[in-house]
Design a protein around this motif. Structure first.
Motif, PDB file in Angstrom:
ATOM      1  N   GLY A 266      30.555  31.536  25.100  1.00 46.88           N
ATOM      2  CA  GLY A 266      29.815  31.138  26.276  1.00 46.88           C
ATOM      3  C   GLY A 266      28.804  32.192  26.694  1.00 46.88           C
ATOM      4  O   GLY A 266      28.724  33.265  26.127  1.00 46.88           O
ATOM      5  N   THR A 267      28.033  31.860  27.734  1.00 43.65           N
ATOM      6  CA  THR A 267      27.057  32.803  28.251  1.00 43.65           C
ATOM      7  C   THR A 267      27.762  33.947  28.955  1.00 43.65           C
ATOM      8  O   THR A 267      28.697  33.741  29.716  1.00 43.65           O
ATOM      9  CB  THR A 267      26.125  32.089  29.250  1.00 43.65           C
ATOM     10  OG1 THR A 267      25.530  30.969  28.593  1.00 43.65           O
ATOM     11  CG2 THR A 267      25.049  33.020  29.750  1.00 43.65           C
ATOM     12  N   ARG A 268      27.296  35.146  28.722  1.00 43.24           N
ATOM     13  CA  ARG A 268      27.945  36.310  29.302  1.00 43.24           C
ATOM     14  C   ARG A 268      27.857  36.276  30.826  1.00 43.24           C
ATOM     15  O   ARG A 268      26.818  35.964  31.401  1.00 43.24           O
ATOM     16  CB  ARG A 268      27.273  37.583  28.801  1.00 43.24           C
ATOM     17  CG  ARG A 268      27.987  38.826  29.298  1.00 43.24           C
ATOM     18  CD  ARG A 268      27.375  40.084  28.733  1.00 43.24           C
ATOM     19  NE  ARG A 268      28.056  41.237  29.305  1.00 43.24           N
ATOM     20  CZ  ARG A 268      27.456  42.350  29.650  1.00 43.24           C
ATOM     21  NH1 ARG A 268      26.160  42.468  29.509  1.00 43.24           N
ATOM     22  NH2 ARG A 268      28.137  43.343  30.148  1.00 43.24           N
ATOM     23  N   ILE A 269      28.935  36.595  31.490  1.00 41.33           N
ATOM     24  CA  ILE A 269      28.986  36.584  32.949  1.00 41.33           C
ATOM     25  C   ILE A 269      28.369  37.866  33.479  1.00 41.33           C
ATOM     26  O   ILE A 269      28.704  38.962  33.049  1.00 41.33           O
ATOM     27  CB  ILE A 269      30.447  36.469  33.431  1.00 41.33           C
ATOM     28  CG1 ILE A 269      31.059  35.157  32.926  1.00 41.33           C
ATOM     29  CG2 ILE A 269      30.524  36.511  34.949  1.00 41.33           C
ATOM     30  CD1 ILE A 269      32.531  35.018  33.206  1.00 41.33           C
ATOM     31  N   THR A 270      27.470  37.724  34.424  1.00 36.73           N
ATOM     32  CA  THR A 270      26.823  38.886  34.992  1.00 36.73           C
ATOM     33  C   THR A 270      27.681  39.508  36.080  1.00 36.73           C
ATOM     34  O   THR A 270      28.635  38.898  36.570  1.00 36.73           O
ATOM     35  CB  THR A 270      25.460  38.513  35.597  1.00 36.73           C
ATOM     36  OG1 THR A 270      25.677  37.676  36.747  1.00 36.73           O
ATOM     37  CG2 THR A 270      24.595  37.773  34.587  1.00 36.73           C
ATOM     38  N   GLU A 271      27.300  40.720  36.483  1.00 39.54           N
ATOM     39  CA  GLU A 271      28.037  41.418  37.531  1.00 39.54           C
ATOM     40  C   GLU A 271      28.021  40.615  38.837  1.00 39.54           C
ATOM     41  O   GLU A 271      29.027  40.527  39.536  1.00 39.54           O
ATOM     42  CB  GLU A 271      27.414  42.800  37.763  1.00 39.54           C
ATOM     43  CG  GLU A 271      28.182  43.684  38.718  1.00 39.54           C
ATOM     44  CD  GLU A 271      29.485  44.205  38.152  1.00 39.54           C
ATOM     45  OE1 GLU A 271      30.395  44.495  38.939  1.00 39.54           O
ATOM     46  OE2 GLU A 271      29.599  44.306  36.917  1.00 39.54           O
ATOM     47  N   ARG A 272      26.882  40.029  39.159  1.00 38.03           N
ATOM     48  CA  ARG A 272      26.797  39.248  40.398  1.00 38.03           C
ATOM     49  C   ARG A 272      27.646  37.990  40.330  1.00 38.03           C
ATOM     50  O   ARG A 272      28.223  37.555  41.317  1.00 38.03           O
ATOM     51  CB  ARG A 272      25.342  38.891  40.700  1.00 38.03           C
ATOM     52  CG  ARG A 272      24.566  40.041  41.338  1.00 38.03           C
ATOM     53  CD  ARG A 272      23.212  39.607  41.820  1.00 38.03           C
ATOM     54  NE  ARG A 272      22.577  40.650  42.610  1.00 38.03           N
ATOM     55  CZ  ARG A 272      21.371  40.547  43.143  1.00 38.03           C
ATOM     56  NH1 ARG A 272      20.677  39.444  42.961  1.00 38.03           N
ATOM     57  NH2 ARG A 272      20.860  41.528  43.853  1.00 38.03           N
ATOM     58  N   GLU A 273      27.714  37.383  39.156  1.00 38.69           N
ATOM     59  CA  GLU A 273      28.544  36.192  39.002  1.00 38.69           C
ATOM     60  C   GLU A 273      30.023  36.535  39.136  1.00 38.69           C
ATOM     61  O   GLU A 273      30.797  35.786  39.741  1.00 38.69           O
ATOM     62  CB  GLU A 273      28.247  35.529  37.663  1.00 38.69           C
ATOM     63  CG  GLU A 273      26.862  34.904  37.625  1.00 38.69           C
ATOM     64  CD  GLU A 273      26.418  34.520  36.236  1.00 38.69           C
ATOM     65  OE1 GLU A 273      25.528  33.683  36.117  1.00 38.69           O
ATOM     66  OE2 GLU A 273      26.963  35.068  35.253  1.00 38.69           O
ATOM     67  N   LEU A 274      30.404  37.678  38.585  1.00 40.58           N
ATOM     68  CA  LEU A 274      31.779  38.144  38.773  1.00 40.58           C
ATOM     69  C   LEU A 274      32.056  38.387  40.246  1.00 40.58           C
ATOM     70  O   LEU A 274      33.123  38.048  40.768  1.00 40.58           O
ATOM     71  CB  LEU A 274      32.013  39.434  37.982  1.00 40.58           C
ATOM     72  CG  LEU A 274      32.229  39.295  36.476  1.00 40.58           C
ATOM     73  CD1 LEU A 274      32.227  40.668  35.826  1.00 40.58           C
ATOM     74  CD2 LEU A 274      33.528  38.584  36.187  1.00 40.58           C
ATOM     75  N   MET A 275      31.090  39.000  40.920  1.00 37.26           N
ATOM     76  CA  MET A 275      31.244  39.265  42.340  1.00 37.26           C
ATOM     77  C   MET A 275      31.438  37.959  43.117  1.00 37.26           C
ATOM     78  O   MET A 275      32.267  37.873  44.016  1.00 37.26           O
ATOM     79  CB  MET A 275      30.013  40.026  42.835  1.00 37.26           C
ATOM     80  CG  MET A 275      30.045  40.439  44.306  1.00 37.26           C
ATOM     81  SD  MET A 275      29.456  39.155  45.421  1.00 37.26           S
ATOM     82  CE  MET A 275      27.765  39.010  44.887  1.00 37.26           C
TER      83      MET A 275
END
Length: 811
Positions: A266-275
């Motif tokens: 899948g598409t890599r999860i960004t830091e903001r998305e994790l947040m």
């Protein structure tokens, strides 16, 4: 805990009563279209598609890995046309070329960004412009509707297909008639009949569909009910523990490393998305309003990050950076922060505070819809700290800290666009502005912001403005085939960065033709740019003078080919016009769009004569090439005039702006000015110079010149020597280095130093044995270092003696 799930169960995870919670990373159809299409091909072929990773706690599941597969599966079951539609092509052989695919079943995707679908191969590349235009004509859709952003997916279908029908119909038929092939076919035929009345979907070649064609797919779809996807369980305690840790490399949190390692393509999860996932876990009450507002302005994870930064900025008295997962977890137990965040999103039947803040920022950035929304969206995504600064201003106004009777929209707008376009260290400068204007009356903000920008020049990350008149007079275009804008030392001039920015920043071009953009594309707003790529914009950047007119007969380069090449991609020769207009124009002598929108496209007054003036080829004739450069430069000056009018409220070269803080810049300015005035009054020719780019010295003329690292002041002799002292500014904190260099050297702006100071000449100077002699130094002939505390009179006496010596003893 369940160990496997049917496709139907997976598609229903989005329901409110579902026991599986989907993370609040609302990325829409993030997978590329070929990934979605090939996933469904795998499902229909009964290929395994990997396991979903879930955590389980208190009889509820959280999806940890597999969101994009879930989204693709749910889209196949959905009867809604909001966002995307999945289709199955019943007669793909009429379109697909042999060898273009590995698939057996031809699932196609249409999206808001690509309502016409994608190319018929496994890469699923976007359609070419001509294909898009042909598709709109086939759909019977007004081409202007596409530019206005109002094409509905109910009006389109995948143009690169034979006989497409909605995949959800086939999925539903397979569930209801798993043991009845004829019932399966009849269900689809009934749907087609109903659709003729409801027009829920636009269908292609519908008359070619019959029961026999549909029945061929019965066995494929009846097997879907038995297709199950396994589950891998991960303990919630593990997630909680890993979220609190930082990895050894200090760049990724352990939970992010975990997600990346367990990912299944899948598409890599960004830091903001994790947040944002952490916010969903600890502030679930925020996500509904946040997602609603985000759909209007920006991705939801960007908005929620800005909300936390806004609250924490108030708390810490300085702009806050993006919080990470660990910080969100810690803040969950802070009642003050929790209440402040909740108060931003609280609706209680009315608009939330956050809604009013965003609306106000939107008014400022779009000038109440007079500036294309795409520029506002770009600031939110690429310069989020600039957007945060405006949100802080809007919040202060909401709370009554800003006098509502004062109208400073132009100042706020200028500040935002200047920071976005002209400043490298956006966070540092925005933070300085935030701290400087706080608790000061609004009518003083203009001066305060200019002073902050001026002082920020010390670090060299700010591009100063020129007046439109000065910009227009930067150079005179010559007809010599070897003449270039960047030659003869111009690329090392202090103004070159401004010139280069205005030449190629396409956002400035969009702003300059803002009235045209808002008229042509009034509803285009890629607020969700995770769904809209740059290439999906409804305009092309057109070369007003076609490229082929410059590169014609490329194998036989003409005398002025390179001369014209230097101007080809300049904003002065570019315009944003509808892509189909651009393609229709092609390389022909056709400027109808410019003629009909002359003022809004800043068109040349002779635009209708361009065919005659340039004759389809301008790389071999001096008069045509020079005219092309002149007209490009003239239009560029028009563009700059529009940009400057926008930014003028923060032009620190305008108005009586001074350095108010004690220390570095202010002290150096006062000291050098005083010494220069005394020398001039004594009859010396004196000047103050700054060193630019460690290459060339220029005379101090503008207030921002005082912010350069190296500045010198002294006497200029008739035989081209410079008796001067140099003070160096510390670019980290703006203080002055505690030593002064004083000596004799070449005159600023001369190519080589004139003459050479010999030991014999040095000995002729009484009391000058303390100077060091430099025979091969390109800077000083003789020099010594003195304390910063040296009295001005001492410095003046030294300069007098050095100037007299150079005038009488050196040739």
């Amino acid at each position: 805990m369940k160990t496997e799930w049917t496709l139907k169960e997976i598609s229903e995870w989005v329901k409110d009563n579902s026991k599986v919670r989907i993370p609040a990373i609302q990325r829409g159809l993030v997978w590329k279209p070929n990934q979605v299409e090939l996933l469904w091909d795998s499902i229909l072929r009964q290929f395994p598609i990997g396991a979903f990773m879930l955590s389980y706690k208190d009889e509820m599941y959280d999806l940890i890995d597999g969101q994009q597969r879930w989204n693709a599966i749910a889209s196949g079951y959905s009867t809604s046309n909001d966002g995307c539609i999945l289709w199955i092509d019943l007669k793909p052989e009429s379109v697909w070329k042999e060898g273009n695919t590995t698939r057996k079943y031809f699932i196609r995707v249409t999206t808001k960004a690509h309502p016409w679908g994608y190319e018929a191969d496994d890469k699923c590349n976007p359609l070419k412009t001509a294909q898009k235009r042909a598709a709109l004509e086939e759909f019977g859709v007004n081409t202007d509707d596409e530019y206005k952003g109002i094409i509905s997916l109910t009006e389109t279908y995948p143009i690169e297909s034979g006989v497409p029908i909605p995949l959800c119909w086939m999925v539903a038929a397979g569930e209801e008639y798993s043991e009845d092939k004829y019932g399966f076919a009849e269900y689809i035929m009934d749907k087609i009949g109903e659709n003729k009345v409801s027009r829920m979907f636009k269908l292609k070649n519908v008359d070619e569909i019959n029961a026999c064609l549909i029945a061929k797919y019965h066995d494929v779809f009846k097997r879907l009910s038995s297709f199950k996807v396994p589950t891998i369980r991960i303990d919630q305690e593990t997630i909680n523990k890993e979220s609190e840790n930082k990895s050894g490399n200090g760049t990724l949190s352990d939970i992010e490393i975990l997600f990346n390692r367990i990912g299944t393509g899948g598409t890599r999860i960004t830091e903001r998305e994790l947040m944002y996932s952490a916010v969903k876990a600890y502030w679930p009450e925020l996500t509904k309003e946040n997602d609603r507002l985000a759909a209007l302005y920006m991705p939801p994870h960007t908005l929620i990050s800005l909300a936390f930064q806004l609250v924490l900025s108030d708390t810490n008295k300085g702009l806050e950076r993006t919080p990470d997962v660990t910080k969100i977890r810690k803040l969950a137990g802070n009642d003050g922060v929790r209440n402040a965040i909740n108060n931003l999103y609280l609706t209680d039947g009315n608009k939330s505070v956050m809604s009013r803040i965003l609306s106000l920022v939107d008014q400022w950035l779009t000038d109440c819809d007079k500036i294309p929304k795409v520029l506002r969206t770009t600031i939110a995504r690429e310069s989020s700290v600039v957007y945060l600064l405006l949100m802080a201003f809007a919040k202060w106004k909401e709370e009554g800290q800003i006098d509502p009777t004062l109208k400073e929209e132009a100042l706020f707008r200028a500040t935002a666009y200047y920071l976005h376009w002209m400043v490298g260290d956006k966070f540092g400068v925005a933070n300085s502005i935030y701290q400087a204007v706080a608790n000061n009356p609004l009518n003083e903000w203009g001066t305060i912001i200019k002073q902050v920008l001026l002082v920020s020049c010390v670090k060299g990350t700010i591009t100063p403005l020129l007046s439109p008149e000065a910009f227009k007079g930067l150079f005179t275009i010559e007809g010599d085939k070897n003449w270039r804008p960047n030659e003869n030392g111009r690329s090392s001039m202090p103004w070159w960065l401004l010139w280069d920015t205005v030449s190629y920043n396409r956002e400035m071009l969009l702003y300059a033709q803002r009235e045209y953009m808002c008229k042509r594309f009034p509803n285009y707003d890629p607020a969700r740019q995770d769904l809209w790529e740059d290439k999906n914009r409804p305009w092309d950047f057109d070369h007003i003078i076609p490229q082929d007119w410059i590169h014609k007969q490329w194998s036989k380069r003409q005398a002025y080919t390179d001369y014209c090449e230097a101007w080809k991609d300049n904003n002065g020769n570019m315009a944003a016009i509808p892509f189909w207009v651009n393609r229709a124009k092609s390389n022909e002598a056709n400027w109808d769009e410019y003629e009909h929108n002359s003022a809004n496209l800043l068109a040349d007054e002779e635009i209708t004569r361009f065919g005659e003036l340039f004759n389809g080829m301008l790389n071999g004739k001096v008069e045509q090439a020079k005219r092309f450069a002149e007209k490009t430069f003239t239009r560029m000056c028009k563009i700059y005039n529009e940009v400057y009018t926008l930014l003028k409220p923060v032009d620190f070269r305008v108005g009586e702006i001074t350095f108010t803080e004690e220390g570095g810049i202010k002290d150096r300015k006062e000291r050098m000015t005083d010494i220069c005035d005394i020398l001039v009054n004594e009859g010396f020719t004196a000047g103050i110079y700054f060193l630019y780019n460690n290459i060339m010295e220029y005379p101090q003329e503008n207030i921002d010149d005082w912010t350069w690292e190296w500045m010198s002041c002294g006497c200029i002799t008739e035989n081209k020597y410079y008796a001067a002292f140099t003070m160096v500014l510390n670019q980290q904190d703006g203080s002055i280095v505690n030593q002064i260099e004083i000596g004799l050297r070449r005159l600023p702006k001369t190519a080589e130093r004139i003459g050479e100071v010999t030991n014999m000449q040095l000995l002729q100077l009484k009391g000058y044995e303390t100077y060091d002699l430099y025979k091969d130094n390109s800077w000083w002939h003789i020099c010594k270092v003195i304390s910063i505390d040296t009295d001005n009179n001492v410095i003046i006496n030294e300069l007098r003696e050095l100037a007299k010596f150079a005038s009488t003893k050196l040739q």
